[in-house]
Design an enzyme around this catalytic site. Sequence first.
Site, short mmCIF file in Angstrom:
data_model
loop_
_atom_site.label_atom_id
_atom_site.label_comp_id
_atom_site.label_asym_id
_atom_site.label_seq_id
_atom_site.Cartn_x
_atom_site.Cartn_y
_atom_site.Cartn_z
N GLY B 18 0.82 -1.21 0.00
CA GLY B 18 0.00 0.00 0.00
C GLY B 18 0.85 1.26 0.00
CG ASP B 161 -2.58 -1.77 8.14
OD1 ASP B 161 -2.55 -2.81 7.47
OD2 ASP B 161 -3.26 -0.77 7.83
N GLY B 204 -6.82 -1.21 8.22
CA GLY B 204 -5.97 -1.67 9.31
C GLY B 204 -5.72 -3.16 9.21
CD GLU B 257 -9.21 -3.11 5.97
OE1 GLU B 257 -9.89 -3.02 4.93
OE2 GLU B 257 -7.96 -3.07 5.98
#
Lengths: 136, 263
Positions: B18, B161, B204, B257
């Site tokens: 990410g 995260d 996360g 999530e």
Amino acid sequence: MVFADSEKDAYGHAKLGGIGDLVSTELKDLSAKFNKGKTINVINQKLGYMVRGGDPDALDSIVPMAYGNLALDLILKGIHGRIVVLKNGRYDNLPVEVVTSSKKLVNIPEYYNTERLRPYYHSFEMKPFLLMASEN
Amino acid sequence: MANSKSTKGVIGILTGGGDVPGLNPAIRAVTIRANREGYKVIGLRRGWAGILEMRRDHKADNSNCFEILTDIIVNKAGRTGGTYLHTSRTRPSHVRNADVPDHLKDTYNAEVNDLTPEVIKNLEWLGIDYLIPIGGDDTLSYGVHLHTKGVKVVAIPKTMDNDVPGTDYCIGFSTCVTRTIQMINSLRTSAGSHERLLVLEVFGRYAGFTAMLPTMAGAANRCVIPEYKFNIEQLAKLLVEDRNSNPSKYSIVLISEGAMFDG
């Protein structure tokens, strides 16, 4: 877990997403029970990729700079097989295998109040800078 | 490819997984310091994809796979979010048949292929002495794999995260928390105006740090996280109490999530 897509990536992960929608529906349905019979509406917003946006803030300007330089410090000494880290407020390095040796998760007994569904707000003395988000 | 007479060595750098703000400052720091110390820096593009897909041919167009990094490039790029080198979730040890580069399809034609031998040959062809992968636990797990194959790896942890083991801090976490708090402050006025509950789902993956810290900072009344399966009735009761005891008549919950219902 609630998944947005069942297809897994090369690392075995399926894309998470949608728990907020389910919670919103349930909260609206249950709200009257705790609000003298009157339903409370819910605003449901997924923050998603928005939190990845924009310029880096102070920590994400300083720490990457230090990590990059720390990586060069190691390379200049011919050291490899390491990962640069922050530990107890100091820049350090560890064997790179630490990445695959364990999982880093919130320590529930120490940091999460399961009765109140929120973090604990006590015992801060000598806790690490980022509290539960630090490596224990 | 590297001219060892004019440089002390060659460093390869990539960003995988990410994207987060902070990657470009890291690329900048590595490049400037390395150049000062007499090292050449090759930016490998698109996570592990660039070093996987490139062709070992000086006449080939590898512009989508790697480029030499200079102070001029990284000084400009270093100010912004995202990653100048782009990224991907490619895993060279697990490449589906459809994703094998065309020039390798004759050699690698199984359903899932390990193209690590190609990655290692490509690193050697580029003359890369040290490899700096910047990524989360997935990207860096492949870095660990290369390390076991003798590649000289120095890893930098990155993930919004903040769940790479071994370190207190992963690049991107702070800006993520900053943005989360900012956006919640933008949204709370609507929640208050309509006297509603505000439910916010956050990234996360399997860790709750991205929900916990903003909640502690006052951005939300409650949070539910992957590490603890929550009871929805208990959450409803608490949020209604929070709303009704708030003069502005609203309350907020942050939902990771990866959070899960109890039952």
